[in-house]
Scaffold this active site. Structure first.
Site, short mmCIF file in Angstrom:
data_model
loop_
_atom_site.label_atom_id
_atom_site.label_comp_id
_atom_site.label_asym_id
_atom_site.label_seq_id
_atom_site.Cartn_x
_atom_site.Cartn_y
_atom_site.Cartn_z
CG ASP A 198 -0.42 0.07 2.45
OD1 ASP A 198 0.64 0.63 2.54
OD2 ASP A 198 -1.38 -0.17 3.38
CE LYS A 238 -9.63 0.95 0.17
NZ LYS A 238 -10.83 1.39 -0.18
CG MET A 273 -6.39 7.83 8.88
SD MET A 273 -7.44 6.20 8.15
CE MET A 273 -7.61 5.45 9.97
N1 SAH Z 1 -2.14 0.06 9.68
C1 SAH Z 1 -1.40 1.51 10.05
C2 SAH Z 1 -2.41 2.45 10.01
C3 SAH Z 1 -2.95 2.62 8.60
S1 SAH Z 1 -4.18 4.05 8.60
C4 SAH Z 1 -0.48 1.33 11.47
O1 SAH Z 1 -0.93 0.28 12.25
O2 SAH Z 1 0.07 2.02 11.71
C5 SAH Z 1 -3.23 5.26 8.29
C6 SAH Z 1 -2.87 6.29 9.21
O3 SAH Z 1 -1.89 5.70 10.20
C7 SAH Z 1 -2.31 7.76 8.72
O4 SAH Z 1 -3.43 8.44 8.19
C8 SAH Z 1 -1.69 7.97 9.96
O5 SAH Z 1 -2.61 8.56 11.08
C9 SAH Z 1 -1.16 6.81 10.58
N2 SAH Z 1 0.22 6.58 10.13
C10 SAH Z 1 0.89 5.49 9.43
N3 SAH Z 1 2.15 5.58 9.39
C11 SAH Z 1 2.61 6.82 9.86
C12 SAH Z 1 3.43 7.42 9.99
N4 SAH Z 1 4.74 6.95 9.55
N5 SAH Z 1 3.79 8.71 10.76
C13 SAH Z 1 2.59 9.01 10.99
N6 SAH Z 1 1.56 8.53 11.01
C14 SAH Z 1 1.43 7.43 10.30
#
Ligand code: SAH
Length: 259
Positions: free
Chosen positions: A46, A68, A183
Site C-alpha cells: 500500500d 488506500k 487519520m
Molecule cells: N496500519 C497502519 C495504519 C494505517 S491508517 C498502522 O498500524 O500504523 C493510516 C494512518 O496511520 C495515517 O493517516 C496516519 O494517521 C497513521 N500513520 C501511518 N504511518 C504513519 C507515520 N509514519 N507517521 C505518522 N502517522 C502514520
C-alpha cells in the site's frame, strides 16, 4: 535466506502473507517481514510503505502498488482482494505489505476474511503500528506509570472519510487519559471541538506527529484549543498521528531521535 539459529516458516506457493512494514524506519521490520520480502514472488503494497523498505524487494520480483491513502484516489478494496486471490491461485508466493500493522486500521481483517472465503491459505505477520512505534520515535510513550493506565487508539475517519457515527465522545473523553488518533488531520477541528465539549481541557497537551520514524518526521506540540491553527500554520499533511494527553509532555525529556 536469513542466517539465523532457528527456522522461519516456509513461504508456500499459492499462499498470501499479510504483513506489516512498520511506520517507516526499515530497521523496524520484523524478521518475518524481511524473510517474506526476500522470498515472495510478488509484493502487493500500500501507499504508506516506506521507499527504503520497497528497495529491499529483490530485482526481478514484481511489486504492485495497491492501497488506500486518505483523500487520494486509491484502488477499491474489492479489487485488491481479488488481485491477491488471483495471484495466489496462480501459484505465487504473495506478500501483501502494509504500513504499520495490518490489523490496526489497516484493512487487514477484510483482506484476511476474503482470503478465508476464497480458501486461500494465509499467514499474518504483525508489524509495529505507527500509533506505538512511530510515537516512540517522537519521544512519546503511549503509557507511563505516572500519567495513564489506559490508552485508546481511535480512527479520525471511517472508510467513507467521515467520523464514524457510533462515536460516543463523552465515553471516549472520559475513558482514557491518552487518545491516539490515526487519520486525525482531516477532521481535526471536529475532533478537538468534540473532545473539549466532552470535558477535555482546552490547554491539554497535544502532539501531531507527521511521517513518524522517517527522515521527514515532524512533531508539533500544541494544545487542544490551539491544534487546528497550529497545524494550519505549520502546513502539516498526512500521514499524521494526533496524540492527546499527558504523555505528550514526556517528550521534553525523551526526545531522543535525530533523523
Ligand atoms: N496500519 C497502519 C495504519 C494505517 S491508517 C498502522 O498500524 O500504523 C493510516 C494512518 O496511520 C495515517 O493517516 C496516519 O494517521 C497513521 N500513520 C501511518 N504511518 C504513519 C507515520 N509514519 N507517521 C505518522 N502517522 C502514520
Amino acid at each position: 535466506m536469513l542466517d539465523l539459529p532457528f527456522d522461519l516458516p516456509v513461504f508456500e506457493p499459492g499462499s498470501v502473507w499479510l504483513a506489516g512494514a512498520g511506520p517507516g524506519d526499515p530497521g523496524l521490520l520484523t524478521l518475518l517481514a524481511l524473510h517474506a520480502l526476500r522470498s515472495a514472488d510478488v509484493v502487493v503494497h500500500d501507499a504508506l510503505v516506506d521507499a527504503r523498505i520497497l528497495a529491499l524487494i529483490p530485482a526481478g520480483v514484481a511489486a504492485e502498488s495497491m492501497g488506500k491513502r486518505g483523500g487520494e484516489a486509491s484502488a477499491r478494496q474489492a479489487d485488491i482482494t481479488a488481485r491477491l486471490i488471483d495471484l495466489a491461485r496462480a501459484g505465487k508466493k504473495v506478500l501483501r505489505l502494509k504500513g504499520g500493522d495490518p490489523f490496526v486500521f489497516g484493512r487487514g481483517p477484510e483482506e484476511a476474511l476474503a482470503l478465508v472465503a476464497a480458501g486461500v491459505p494465509f499467514r499474518m505477520v504483525p508489524g509495529i503500528t505507527a500509533g506505538i512505534g512511530g510515537l516512540a520515535y517522537a519521544g512519546i510513550p503511549v503509557t507511563s506509570k505516572d500519567t495513564n493506565s489506559a490508552v485508546a487508539f481511535v480512527t479520525g475517519h471511517g472508510p467513507d472519510g467521515e467520523i464514524p457515527d457510533e462515536f460516543d465522545w463523552n465515553a471516549l473523553a472520559r475513558g482514557a487519559p491518552v487518545l491516539v488518533f490515526y487519520m486525525g488531520l482531516k477532521h481535526l477541528d471536529l475532533l478537538t471541538e468534540r473532545l473539549m465539549a466532552a470535558g477535555r481541557k482546552a490547554d491539554e497537551a497535544v502532539a501531531v506527529v507527521c511521517n513518524a520514524a522517517t527522515p521527514r518526521q515532524i512533531v508539533l506540540e500544541t494544545s487542544l484549543a490551539e491544534a487546528v491553527q497550529a497545524v494550519e500554520r505549520a502546513g502539516l499533511k498526512p500521514p499524521a498521528l494526533l496524540v492527546v494527553g499527558p504523555v505528550v509532555e514526556l517528550r521534553r525529556q525523551l526526545d531522543w531521535w535525530i533523523p
